[in-house]
Design a protein around this motif. Sequence first.
Motif: not given
Length: 115
Positions: A8, A12-13, A102-103, A105-107, A109-111, A113
Amino acid sequence: MPTMNLPLVADATCCARLVKEPLDAAAADDLAHTLKALADPVRLRLLSIVASAEGAEACVCDLLEPVGLSQPTVSHHLKVLTEAGFLTRTKRGTWAFYALVPGALEEVAQWLTAP
């Protein structure tokens, strides 16, 4: 098969990790394995059914009819999703229950997005 061990990024911004810097071979292998697990319509449906179920958990017995496949086939797809780090599996009596990690799918997506 390895589970999702993608590092991670603290900030991430900035930008999507995939375009921030080149992937090394290990990260590319991990991401490809993860995306391959999602790149199947049945697995996407199963993941969606589990994630949208009450408590984000579903019994394998409740997943057969919605996808119209046999128990061994559904179990194979669930195993792929579990090994890729999207689902956890617990056994209760003779049935297996699957829950969304938990998390997870978000992980992914961070790759992909960018802000």
